[in-house]
Design an enzyme around this catalytic site. Structure first.
Site, PDB file in Angstrom:
ATOM      1  N   LYS A 183       0.951   4.125  -2.881  1.00  0.00           N
ATOM      2  CA  LYS A 183       0.604   5.517  -2.603  1.00  0.00           C
ATOM      3  C   LYS A 183       1.782   6.456  -2.852  1.00  0.00           C
ATOM      4  O   LYS A 183       1.590   7.617  -3.233  1.00  0.00           O
ATOM      5  CB  LYS A 183       0.096   5.644  -1.162  1.00  0.00           C
ATOM      6  CG  LYS A 183      -1.258   4.984  -0.931  1.00  0.00           C
ATOM      7  CD  LYS A 183      -2.315   5.473  -1.911  1.00  0.00           C
ATOM      8  CE  LYS A 183      -3.715   5.041  -1.550  1.00  0.00           C
ATOM      9  NZ  LYS A 183      -4.710   5.484  -2.553  1.00  0.00           N
ATOM     10  N   TYR A 221       0.828  -1.207   0.000  1.00  0.00           N
ATOM     11  CA  TYR A 221       0.000   0.000   0.000  1.00  0.00           C
ATOM     12  C   TYR A 221       0.865   1.262   0.000  1.00  0.00           C
ATOM     13  O   TYR A 221       0.598   2.217  -0.744  1.00  0.00           O
ATOM     14  CB  TYR A 221      -0.907  -0.031   1.230  1.00  0.00           C
ATOM     15  CG  TYR A 221      -1.948   1.059   1.302  1.00  0.00           C
ATOM     16  CD1 TYR A 221      -3.110   0.989   0.540  1.00  0.00           C
ATOM     17  CD2 TYR A 221      -1.785   2.136   2.164  1.00  0.00           C
ATOM     18  CE1 TYR A 221      -4.078   1.981   0.631  1.00  0.00           C
ATOM     19  CE2 TYR A 221      -2.746   3.127   2.262  1.00  0.00           C
ATOM     20  CZ  TYR A 221      -3.893   3.046   1.492  1.00  0.00           C
ATOM     21  OH  TYR A 221      -4.852   4.030   1.582  1.00  0.00           O
TER      22      TYR A 221
END
Length: 253
Positions: free
Chosen positions: A158, A154
């Site tokens: 991002k 993640y």
């Protein structure tokens, strides 16, 4: 304003949480909104909420990581709602785990939705923006881009969104298109509730603990993010591009 002259915004991952709040805010700002999520039926509540306020909305089921489905969805939006000139790349998933437990499938799934999805949606929608000579792309990053235990996939996605944002800002600026990113901190959503459940902590306690670490002493709400997206999607942000705005209740980075 006629329906065909009304500007159209596309919001992915808009069935709930930040995406739903953003769709509602953009509708209040005067946009017709394509409410996109993996399952079209899941978009019904958001569409109904937009229509209750007098806005126009279209539910669209799309797997943002699938190029063919993305092209089909954007074509449908252009045909049924109008050529899209605002895109909010919000769709996202988590598959949290420590590195030694993280599977290739977990890695690929998260990078696929966040990064590949943002790429495919942006590539499809920018054609309409370029033709109009005006456009706004807002990508959802996260404070996790700065690193977060148990989120290698993640965090990488991002952080990649931020580089993607800055590059598109350079490439698309000449066509009247701005590209920015919003990086939320702790926002009370189904996703953060799921994290609390995974670690065995009541959600209220999880939020209280998080608030104690945030300078403004509260957790964020989806509407906090939607308000920032609203500004970046509007006329007043025409000279703002390539930026990452942290919506986290305090300084980041």
């Amino acid at each position: 304003m006629s329906e065909r002259s009304q500007r159209v915004a596309v919001v992915t991952g808009a069935a709930r949480g930040i995406g739903a709040a953003t769709a509602l805010r953009l509708a209040r700002d005067g946009f017709a909104v394509a409410v996109c999520d993996l399952e079209e039926a899941a978009c019904a509540d958001t569409v109904a909420a937009v229509e209750e306020t007098g806005g126009r909305a279209l539910a669209v089921g799309v797997d943002v990581a699938d190029a063919e489905r993305v092209e089909s969805a954007v074509s449908r939006i252009a045909d049924e709602l109008g050529a899209p000139v605002v895109l909010v790349n919000n769709a996202g998933i988590t598959r949290d785990n420590l590195l030694f437990k993280l599977t290739e499938a977990d890695w690929d799934a998260v990078l696929g939705v966040h990064l590949r999805g943002a790429f495919l949606m942006s590539r499809a929608v920018q054609r309409h923006m370029s033709a109009a000579g005006w456009g706004r792309i807002v990508n959802l990053s996260s404070t996790s881009a700065l690193g977060n235990r148990g989120q290698a996939n993640y965090s990488a996605a991002k952080a990649g969104i931020q580089g993607f944002t800055k590059t598109l800002a350079i490439e698309l600026g000449r066509f009247g298109i701005t590209v920015n990113a919003v990086a939320p901190g702790f926002i009370a959503t189904d996703m953060t509730a799921a994290t609390a459940a995974r670690i065995g902590m009541p959600f209220e306690d999880f939020q209280k603990f998080a608030a104690e670490q945030i300078p403004v002493r509260r957790v964020g709400r989806p509407e906090d993010v939607a308000g920032t997206v609203s500004f970046l999607a509007g006329e007043d942000a025409g000279f703002v591009s390539g930026q990452v705005v942290y919506v986290a209740g305090g300084p980041q980075g």
